[in-house]
Design an enzyme around this catalytic site. Sequence first.
Site, PDB file in Angstrom:
ATOM      1  N   ASN A  29       3.304   0.939  -4.270  1.00 57.64           N
ATOM      2  CA  ASN A  29       2.924   1.510  -2.973  1.00 57.64           C
ATOM      3  C   ASN A  29       3.777   2.735  -2.612  1.00 57.64           C
ATOM      4  OD1 ASN A  29       1.815  -0.454  -0.086  1.00 57.64           O
ATOM      5  ND2 ASN A  29       0.664   0.483  -1.714  1.00 57.64           N
ATOM      6  N   THR A  81       5.350  -3.164   2.229  1.00 56.81           N
ATOM      7  CA  THR A  81       4.189  -2.683   1.487  1.00 56.81           C
ATOM      8  C   THR A  81       2.892  -3.243   2.081  1.00 56.81           C
ATOM      9  OG1 THR A  81       4.161  -4.541  -0.065  1.00 56.81           O
ATOM     10  CG2 THR A  81       5.529  -2.640  -0.656  1.00 56.81           C
ATOM     11  N   CYS A  82       1.763  -2.680   1.620  1.00 53.90           N
ATOM     12  CA  CYS A  82       0.450  -3.097   2.120  1.00 53.90           C
ATOM     13  C   CYS A  82      -0.122  -4.237   1.296  1.00 53.90           C
ATOM     14  CB  CYS A  82      -0.500  -1.909   2.112  1.00 53.90           C
ATOM     15  SG  CYS A  82       0.064  -0.617   3.201  1.00 53.90           S
ATOM     16  N   ASP A  83       0.726  -5.056   0.676  1.00 50.30           N
ATOM     17  CA  ASP A  83       0.250  -6.218  -0.054  1.00 50.30           C
ATOM     18  C   ASP A  83       0.552  -7.450   0.799  1.00 50.30           C
ATOM     19  OD1 ASP A  83       0.172  -8.516  -1.788  1.00 50.30           O
ATOM     20  OD2 ASP A  83       0.062  -7.093  -3.454  1.00 50.30           O
TER      21      ASP A  83
END
Length: 376
Positions: free
Chosen positions: A366, A323-325
């Site tokens: 996401n 994910t983009c975290d």
Amino acid sequence: MTARILDFLATRRPEGPCLVVDLDVVRENFLTFRRALPDTRVFYAVKANPAPEILCLLAELGSSFDCASIPEIEMALAAGATPDRISFGNTIKKERDIARARILGVDLFAVDCEAEVEKIARQAPGARVFCRILCDGAGAEWPLSRKFGCEPEMAIDVLERAHQLGLAAYGVSFHVGSQQGNTEAWDGALATSAQLFRTLSERGIQLKMVNLGGGFPTKYLRDVPTTEAYARSIEDAVRRHFGNEIPETIIEPGRGMVGGAGIIKAEVVLISKKQANDDVRWVFLDIGKFGGLAETMDEAIRYPIRTQHDGSETAPCVLAGPTCDSADVLYEKNAYPLPISLEIGDEVLIEGTGAYTTTYSAVAFNGFEPLKSYVI
Ligand SMILES: *Cc1c(COP(=O)(O)O)cnc(C)c1O
């Protein structure tokens, strides 16, 4: 790693990351707990993995269930457990949920303060309550903090209040911390519990039960003591502290029941470096903290990871989710050794993932699907 799981993955070839749980291992774990502690009732901690197949199997084998919410109670009932085999073990309950549990027939509730006792007295008159005491969790890889339980001196007042309000002051509970590596960890809390039994007895209240909680480990990278070793240590401590007046005992294994029964299949999405001459590679999987591996928080739980290149030379990797975290990194401070020949697209198997994975998987953070689960 079980042959049934490998066979399932080879023949079904499920798409995307998934957890596969082998019921044979769950059955074996339940029977091992029962053999090791024949006088102790087993209340499976539903939150570890509430898959209906697991609950049905355990209900059939005679297990009872530790539930934290109305949905968990309903799942245990749907699996065939009768309400007398259900404990509402969360110390933090809405009053209307206590009322609902009572309608469903539940009669055993956890408390750790007088306000919770009063709610139960109003909504479930005459019910049995046990008071949770604080336990420091030393020796545990996933300690449970001060969120649950009260100091033993306060437990006396809490149980007395329950008695005054017409409830059955039934016993004491504690949890020594999850993934507890020390077989002696129960001793201190059992000494305190016995002291509480004596003090309350002097005040005319006869407690009956000690709830020994969970804490029984799953084997990850390091070996762990056997269930029999935990059982011997617990039984010795009960005898040492309670003498001839042995109380009723229950355990609430979650991780120890299902952790070792499951394997997550995942895929390497990307292998990269931050600059050309870095030693450490970044390996990104299609599963991370939000897809079920939340217990890698602070790198607390370190799962064994198998690849098709095992046995070949390894180098340290930072392991991260898709994910983009930026929090979605599994192991960085303690880099994870993986084969140098690992390639993008390779499958990896993450062992010991039967507990606390599907339940921690976000609905679709996401846009990544929640963790799929196959119980075989
Ligand atoms: C989570 C929990 C358990 C299970 O703990 P494990 O360490 O997974 O065995 C048992 N009892 C209570 C009250 C819990 O909250």
